[in-house]
Motif scaffolding. Structure first.
Motif, PDB file in Angstrom:
ATOM      1  N   TYR B  33       0.862  -1.181   0.000  1.00 55.07           N
ATOM      2  CA  TYR B  33       0.000   0.000   0.000  1.00 55.07           C
ATOM      3  C   TYR B  33       0.898   1.231   0.000  1.00 55.07           C
ATOM      4  O   TYR B  33       1.916   1.258   0.690  1.00 55.07           O
ATOM      5  CB  TYR B  33      -0.874   0.043   1.256  1.00 55.07           C
ATOM      6  CG  TYR B  33      -1.693  -1.195   1.505  1.00 55.07           C
ATOM      7  CD1 TYR B  33      -1.109  -2.341   2.019  1.00 55.07           C
ATOM      8  CD2 TYR B  33      -3.061  -1.206   1.238  1.00 55.07           C
ATOM      9  CE1 TYR B  33      -1.857  -3.473   2.255  1.00 55.07           C
ATOM     10  CE2 TYR B  33      -3.813  -2.341   1.476  1.00 55.07           C
ATOM     11  CZ  TYR B  33      -3.206  -3.469   1.988  1.00 55.07           C
ATOM     12  OH  TYR B  33      -3.953  -4.588   2.218  1.00 55.07           O
ATOM     13  N   TYR B  35       0.873   5.409   0.826  1.00 61.88           N
ATOM     14  CA  TYR B  35       0.168   6.492   1.492  1.00 61.88           C
ATOM     15  C   TYR B  35       0.960   7.787   1.349  1.00 61.88           C
ATOM     16  O   TYR B  35       2.190   7.775   1.297  1.00 61.88           O
ATOM     17  CB  TYR B  35       0.009   6.217   2.992  1.00 61.88           C
ATOM     18  CG  TYR B  35      -0.865   5.045   3.342  1.00 61.88           C
ATOM     19  CD1 TYR B  35      -0.339   3.762   3.452  1.00 61.88           C
ATOM     20  CD2 TYR B  35      -2.232   5.226   3.576  1.00 61.88           C
ATOM     21  CE1 TYR B  35      -1.147   2.690   3.796  1.00 61.88           C
ATOM     22  CE2 TYR B  35      -3.041   4.164   3.916  1.00 61.88           C
ATOM     23  CZ  TYR B  35      -2.493   2.900   4.031  1.00 61.88           C
ATOM     24  OH  TYR B  35      -3.297   1.850   4.367  1.00 61.88           O
ATOM     25  N   PHE B  45      -4.604   7.366   1.589  1.00 71.38           N
ATOM     26  CA  PHE B  45      -4.343   6.164   0.814  1.00 71.38           C
ATOM     27  C   PHE B  45      -4.230   6.509  -0.663  1.00 71.38           C
ATOM     28  O   PHE B  45      -5.060   7.221  -1.217  1.00 71.38           O
ATOM     29  CB  PHE B  45      -5.475   5.158   1.044  1.00 71.38           C
ATOM     30  CG  PHE B  45      -5.446   3.983   0.115  1.00 71.38           C
ATOM     31  CD1 PHE B  45      -6.366   3.874  -0.912  1.00 71.38           C
ATOM     32  CD2 PHE B  45      -4.504   2.984   0.267  1.00 71.38           C
ATOM     33  CE1 PHE B  45      -6.352   2.790  -1.779  1.00 71.38           C
ATOM     34  CE2 PHE B  45      -4.474   1.899  -0.592  1.00 71.38           C
ATOM     35  CZ  PHE B  45      -5.406   1.798  -1.611  1.00 71.38           C
ATOM     36  N   GLN B  48      -3.061   0.383  -3.868  1.00 71.09           N
ATOM     37  CA  GLN B  48      -2.689  -0.923  -3.321  1.00 71.09           C
ATOM     38  C   GLN B  48      -2.387  -1.886  -4.455  1.00 71.09           C
ATOM     39  O   GLN B  48      -3.108  -1.930  -5.453  1.00 71.09           O
ATOM     40  CB  GLN B  48      -3.822  -1.508  -2.476  1.00 71.09           C
ATOM     41  CG  GLN B  48      -3.544  -2.917  -1.964  1.00 71.09           C
ATOM     42  CD  GLN B  48      -4.799  -3.659  -1.532  1.00 71.09           C
ATOM     43  OE1 GLN B  48      -5.909  -3.129  -1.626  1.00 71.09           O
ATOM     44  NE2 GLN B  48      -4.634  -4.874  -1.038  1.00 71.09           N
ATOM     45  N   TYR B  50      -1.483  -6.101  -5.071  1.00 66.75           N
ATOM     46  CA  TYR B  50      -1.475  -7.435  -4.478  1.00 66.75           C
ATOM     47  C   TYR B  50      -0.877  -8.388  -5.487  1.00 66.75           C
ATOM     48  O   TYR B  50      -1.432  -8.596  -6.563  1.00 66.75           O
ATOM     49  CB  TYR B  50      -2.888  -7.862  -4.086  1.00 66.75           C
ATOM     50  CG  TYR B  50      -2.964  -9.248  -3.498  1.00 66.75           C
ATOM     51  CD1 TYR B  50      -3.328 -10.341  -4.279  1.00 66.75           C
ATOM     52  CD2 TYR B  50      -2.663  -9.463  -2.159  1.00 66.75           C
ATOM     53  CE1 TYR B  50      -3.389 -11.611  -3.737  1.00 66.75           C
ATOM     54  CE2 TYR B  50      -2.718 -10.730  -1.609  1.00 66.75           C
ATOM     55  CZ  TYR B  50      -3.086 -11.804  -2.402  1.00 66.75           C
ATOM     56  OH  TYR B  50      -3.135 -13.063  -1.851  1.00 66.75           O
ATOM     57  N   ARG B  55      -4.943  -3.476  -6.874  1.00 63.46           N
ATOM     58  CA  ARG B  55      -6.106  -4.006  -6.165  1.00 63.46           C
ATOM     59  C   ARG B  55      -7.103  -2.904  -5.794  1.00 63.46           C
ATOM     60  O   ARG B  55      -8.305  -3.117  -5.823  1.00 63.46           O
ATOM     61  CB  ARG B  55      -5.651  -4.732  -4.896  1.00 63.46           C
ATOM     62  CG  ARG B  55      -6.756  -5.351  -4.075  1.00 63.46           C
ATOM     63  CD  ARG B  55      -7.490  -6.454  -4.819  1.00 63.46           C
ATOM     64  NE  ARG B  55      -6.676  -7.617  -5.036  1.00 63.46           N
ATOM     65  CZ  ARG B  55      -6.731  -8.706  -4.271  1.00 63.46           C
ATOM     66  NH1 ARG B  55      -7.530  -8.745  -3.233  1.00 63.46           N
ATOM     67  NH2 ARG B  55      -5.992  -9.754  -4.545  1.00 63.46           N
ATOM     68  N   ALA B  56      -6.578  -1.757  -5.414  1.00 63.95           N
ATOM     69  CA  ALA B  56      -7.470  -0.668  -5.011  1.00 63.95           C
ATOM     70  C   ALA B  56      -6.776   0.657  -5.255  1.00 63.95           C
ATOM     71  O   ALA B  56      -5.556   0.763  -5.197  1.00 63.95           O
ATOM     72  CB  ALA B  56      -7.848  -0.796  -3.534  1.00 63.95           C
ATOM     73  N   LYS B  57      -7.597   1.651  -5.589  1.00 65.03           N
ATOM     74  CA  LYS B  57      -7.075   2.993  -5.832  1.00 65.03           C
ATOM     75  C   LYS B  57      -7.736   3.967  -4.889  1.00 65.03           C
ATOM     76  O   LYS B  57      -8.943   3.895  -4.649  1.00 65.03           O
ATOM     77  CB  LYS B  57      -7.375   3.403  -7.278  1.00 65.03           C
ATOM     78  CG  LYS B  57      -6.154   3.598  -8.136  1.00 65.03           C
ATOM     79  CD  LYS B  57      -6.551   4.000  -9.545  1.00 65.03           C
ATOM     80  CE  LYS B  57      -5.311   4.238 -10.368  1.00 65.03           C
ATOM     81  NZ  LYS B  57      -5.585   4.533 -11.756  1.00 65.03           N
ATOM     82  N   GLY B  58      -6.963   4.893  -4.396  1.00 64.66           N
ATOM     83  CA  GLY B  58      -7.497   5.932  -3.534  1.00 64.66           C
ATOM     84  C   GLY B  58      -7.388   7.272  -4.210  1.00 64.66           C
ATOM     85  O   GLY B  58      -7.623   7.408  -5.412  1.00 64.66           O
ATOM     86  N   GLY B  95       0.115  -9.457   4.751  1.00 65.32           N
ATOM     87  CA  GLY B  95       0.155 -10.810   4.230  1.00 65.32           C
ATOM     88  C   GLY B  95      -1.056 -11.139   3.396  1.00 65.32           C
ATOM     89  O   GLY B  95      -1.548 -10.303   2.642  1.00 65.32           O
ATOM     90  N   THR B  96      -1.599 -12.309   3.572  1.00 66.20           N
ATOM     91  CA  THR B  96      -2.673 -12.777   2.704  1.00 66.20           C
ATOM     92  C   THR B  96      -4.052 -12.691   3.340  1.00 66.20           C
ATOM     93  O   THR B  96      -5.044 -12.829   2.664  1.00 66.20           O
ATOM     94  CB  THR B  96      -2.435 -14.236   2.295  1.00 66.20           C
ATOM     95  OG1 THR B  96      -2.296 -15.021   3.499  1.00 66.20           O
ATOM     96  CG2 THR B  96      -1.166 -14.383   1.482  1.00 66.20           C
ATOM     97  N   SER B  97      -4.121 -12.426   4.632  1.00 63.89           N
ATOM     98  CA  SER B  97      -5.428 -12.362   5.292  1.00 63.89           C
ATOM     99  C   SER B  97      -6.003 -10.958   5.191  1.00 63.89           C
ATOM    100  O   SER B  97      -5.289  -9.968   5.282  1.00 63.89           O
ATOM    101  CB  SER B  97      -5.300 -12.736   6.762  1.00 63.89           C
ATOM    102  OG  SER B  97      -6.492 -12.428   7.459  1.00 63.89           O
ATOM    103  N   SER B  98      -7.323 -10.897   5.032  1.00 65.73           N
ATOM    104  CA  SER B  98      -7.972  -9.585   4.921  1.00 65.73           C
ATOM    105  C   SER B  98      -7.966  -8.842   6.247  1.00 65.73           C
ATOM    106  O   SER B  98      -8.241  -7.649   6.292  1.00 65.73           O
ATOM    107  CB  SER B  98      -9.415  -9.740   4.439  1.00 65.73           C
ATOM    108  OG  SER B  98     -10.150 -10.505   5.381  1.00 65.73           O
TER     109      SER B  98
END
Lengths: 112, 113
Positions: B33, B35, B45, B48, B50, B55-58, B95-98
């Protein structure tokens, strides 16, 4: 979108006084995390709360997660100069995998 | 030491220039991520990745871009720099967990003159 609000923005205390910062989310959270950033440093993970109404303690720090899982608080008993820094709460943002929404933070100053 | 490394530590450049910030996640972490933290501001943010994919945009400006390479390190490219881009840029990895916590690197302080 999801918002995470923290109050107060600033808090000045005398050493030995207690301190509390509050965090409120616009949506229900699956968990809430707290981070501390020392002046000139980077955010460091403190704790994660997952269960409704959960209370966790770390020495002089007490963390609470609200019953509705939309609010949280961090309370420090008898502050010390080492507690100086910015405290952030953060919650997962919806279905975005792993992405956190951070509150604006509370900047704590402790006067000796 | 979080295990996340960022280089350079400090960067001073002029308006209109382009810079690249680098981040190496903790060993085994797949998510990175980015920031931005301006003076007395919270953590904004940016983006991100992965396992190499966005995966995600801020709130990332079009002048900014990022990528994650096969070895999982990530780079944040900032171009046509403006004075207002002066800030601390942090990367964090998980890691891999949400529900994984984020481990932050020491940050890169960018100063645009």
């Amino acid at each position: 979108g999801q918002q995470v609000m923290q109050i107060p923005q600033y808090q000045h205390v005398q050493e030995g006084e207690d301190f509390t910062t509050y965090c409120n989310s616009s949506t229900t959270l699956s968990n809430i995390q707290w981070y501390k950033q020392r002046p000139g440093g980077h955010p460091v993970f403190l704790i994660q709360l997952v269960k409704s109404g959960e209370v966790k303690k770390q020495k002089r720090l007490t963390f609470q997660f609200g019953e509705a899982k939309k609010n949280s608080s961090l309370h420090i008993t008898a502050t010390q100069t080492t507690d100086v820094g910015t405290y952030f709460c953060a919650g997962p943002q919806g279905t975005s995998y792993g992405k956190l929404t951070f509150g604006q933070g509370t900047i704590l100053t402790v006067h000796p | 030491d979080s295990g996340v490394t960022q280089t350079p530590k400090h960067l001073i450049t002029a308006t209109g220039q382009r810079v690249t910030l680098r981040c190496s996640p903790r060993s085994g972490d797949l998510s990175v991520y980015w920031y931005q933290q301006s003076l007395d501001q919270g953590l904004q943010f940016l983006i991100q990745y992965y396992n190499g994919e966005e995966r995600a945009k801020g709130n990332i400006l079009e002048r900014f871009s990022a990528q994650q390479f096969p070895d999982l390190h990530s780079e944040l490219n900032l171009s046509s720099l403006e004075l207002g881009d002066s800030a601390l840029y942090f990367c964090a990895s998980t890691g891999t967990s949400s529900t994984d916590t984020q481990y932050f690197g020491p940050g890169t302080r960018l100063t645009v003159l």
